[in-house]
Motif scaffolding. Sequence first.
Motif, PDB file in Angstrom:
ATOM      1  N   LEU A 215     -27.488   0.093   7.472  1.00  0.00           N
ATOM      2  CA  LEU A 215     -26.633  -1.044   7.163  1.00  0.00           C
ATOM      3  C   LEU A 215     -25.689  -0.598   6.060  1.00  0.00           C
ATOM      4  O   LEU A 215     -26.129  -0.212   4.981  1.00  0.00           O
ATOM      5  N   THR A 216     -24.374  -0.642   6.339  1.00  0.00           N
ATOM      6  CA  THR A 216     -23.380  -0.089   5.427  1.00  0.00           C
ATOM      7  C   THR A 216     -22.379  -1.144   4.998  1.00  0.00           C
ATOM      8  O   THR A 216     -21.802  -1.844   5.833  1.00  0.00           O
ATOM      9  N   GLY A 217     -22.174  -1.250   3.685  1.00  0.00           N
ATOM     10  CA  GLY A 217     -21.079  -2.036   3.137  1.00  0.00           C
ATOM     11  C   GLY A 217     -19.966  -1.087   2.742  1.00  0.00           C
ATOM     12  O   GLY A 217     -20.210  -0.081   2.065  1.00  0.00           O
ATOM     13  N   LEU A 218     -18.734  -1.377   3.189  1.00  0.00           N
ATOM     14  CA  LEU A 218     -17.637  -0.423   3.014  1.00  0.00           C
ATOM     15  C   LEU A 218     -16.390  -1.119   2.512  1.00  0.00           C
ATOM     16  O   LEU A 218     -16.037  -2.202   2.982  1.00  0.00           O
ATOM     17  N   LEU A 219     -15.729  -0.490   1.540  1.00  0.00           N
ATOM     18  CA  LEU A 219     -14.420  -0.914   1.055  1.00  0.00           C
ATOM     19  C   LEU A 219     -13.455   0.257   1.180  1.00  0.00           C
ATOM     20  O   LEU A 219     -13.798   1.387   0.835  1.00  0.00           O
ATOM     21  N   GLU A 220     -12.234  -0.021   1.668  1.00  0.00           N
ATOM     22  CA  GLU A 220     -11.228   1.027   1.791  1.00  0.00           C
ATOM     23  C   GLU A 220      -9.882   0.511   1.300  1.00  0.00           C
ATOM     24  O   GLU A 220      -9.431  -0.552   1.725  1.00  0.00           O
ATOM     25  N   ASP A 221      -9.272   1.272   0.415  1.00  0.00           N
ATOM     26  CA  ASP A 221      -7.977   0.895  -0.162  1.00  0.00           C
ATOM     27  C   ASP A 221      -6.988   2.031   0.059  1.00  0.00           C
ATOM     28  O   ASP A 221      -7.251   3.181  -0.305  1.00  0.00           O
ATOM     29  N   THR A 222      -5.839   1.722   0.674  1.00  0.00           N
ATOM     30  CA  THR A 222      -4.793   2.710   0.925  1.00  0.00           C
ATOM     31  C   THR A 222      -3.520   2.309   0.196  1.00  0.00           C
ATOM     32  O   THR A 222      -3.038   1.184   0.362  1.00  0.00           O
ATOM     33  N   GLU A 223      -3.001   3.223  -0.617  1.00  0.00           N
ATOM     34  CA  GLU A 223      -1.745   3.012  -1.327  1.00  0.00           C
ATOM     35  C   GLU A 223      -0.710   3.999  -0.784  1.00  0.00           C
ATOM     36  O   GLU A 223      -0.846   5.218  -0.954  1.00  0.00           O
ATOM     37  N   ASP A 224       0.297   3.486  -0.067  1.00  0.00           N
ATOM     38  CA  ASP A 224       1.313   4.365   0.498  1.00  0.00           C
ATOM     39  C   ASP A 224       2.736   3.954   0.107  1.00  0.00           C
ATOM     40  O   ASP A 224       3.713   4.471   0.661  1.00  0.00           O
ATOM     41  N   ASN A 225       2.858   2.991  -0.833  1.00  0.00           N
ATOM     42  CA  ASN A 225       4.163   2.541  -1.320  1.00  0.00           C
ATOM     43  C   ASN A 225       5.041   1.954  -0.214  1.00  0.00           C
ATOM     44  O   ASN A 225       6.276   2.002  -0.286  1.00  0.00           O
ATOM     45  N   ILE A 226       4.389   1.400   0.801  1.00  0.00           N
ATOM     46  CA  ILE A 226       5.090   0.713   1.885  1.00  0.00           C
ATOM     47  C   ILE A 226       4.511  -0.696   1.989  1.00  0.00           C
ATOM     48  O   ILE A 226       3.299  -0.859   2.154  1.00  0.00           O
TER      49      ILE A 226
END
Length: 386
Positions: free
Chosen positions: A354-365
């Motif tokens: 059982l996995t809790g996941l957070l993903e943040d992408t910063e691409d200036n768009i």
Amino acid sequence: MKKQVQTLLAASISLSFAPIVLAETPVTMYDFKEATSAYEDAYIDAQFNMRGGNQDQTSYDGYLNLDYEQVFDSPDRTTKVDFVGTGSRVRGPNTGDESVSNYQALAALTNDMYFQPNSSGSFWYGKGEVGAQKGMVDPFSKLTVGFGYGRVVNATPMAKSIRLVEALQERGILGSMDKDTYIAVADVISREEEYISRYGLDDYLEYWIQDIDAILGNVGARGAIRSYDVLENERISTRKYGWLVRAGVGAVISNYDGSDSKPVLEVGGEYHLPINNLLQFSDEAIFTAILDDNDNGYVFNNDMSLTYELSDNIDWENGWLLTHAEYDQSNDITTNTVASTFRYYISNSLSLSLTGLLEDTEDNIDNNGNDDIDRALLFGLTFRLK
């Protein structure tokens, strides 16, 4: 956004330390000094999440991961084979959202040759990589040569030795053991491949376990059966200690976009710390600069993990993957992925997670679908091939 990711990481690490109970053994992972050992890990991991109701259509996220690693250590060299492949299929909740699939894979062979055998000093290395991904024009291929310093020791045989002795002590089959006994058992465990080669895959177990039990003393039939159960049916996560750094030069022979060969500069390092007999910390980082007259750039990857053995069949795995890329003719991209997984081993080869996941992408768009932090709760099934 980044602050939220870092806060979650800090919370996961602090919680991981909270339940620590030091194993009452006279040895640690650092007592295993054997320079010749080998291990092989191979997994297929499937995770799926489906949502329905209060939305236009049923949405889902499906992921399939293949992970393979084989490492052979000898006094004068370390050879490592890696393969990571991922595939996904995702459909959104809105009418008209179509299923989108993706895949990527990367394989690498690294050979570290030490100038002085049995040392943790300087070495030269060669590495070859090949990769594939959806939408590529050509497959990726890269060759690198360079120099490094340091050594990482596979201490998994000692972890198995400690687990085995504890299991026999819990049943009253063994009394207290001294450090030399743990080390001797770990040495035989580390030579499993040698036993397979000598006696064959079908028969080696009886000789392997017989020699282990002979070191422990007369453990009898109950002890032999329990030894087999621990070594064959219980999963013990890979344990390492030590550090190394390396730097090299090479060339991207072919790239996904079909571009010509480009020279590269590579700098990397890894650090592994068994905080105690139940808790393992690892960090691996690599910086790759691509040198091109028209489009210089670099990619930095840092993969950090903290694994705590809650019980013989439950692990708590925490990971933070940071990727940052910069190129002269495109926007900088930074991705932070934080995951916390509870893994229950049904057997040595099968586990539920059982996995809790957070993903943040910063691409200036702006307004391109990744401005907010992605959150996911995934149920997974992992099959261990090796």
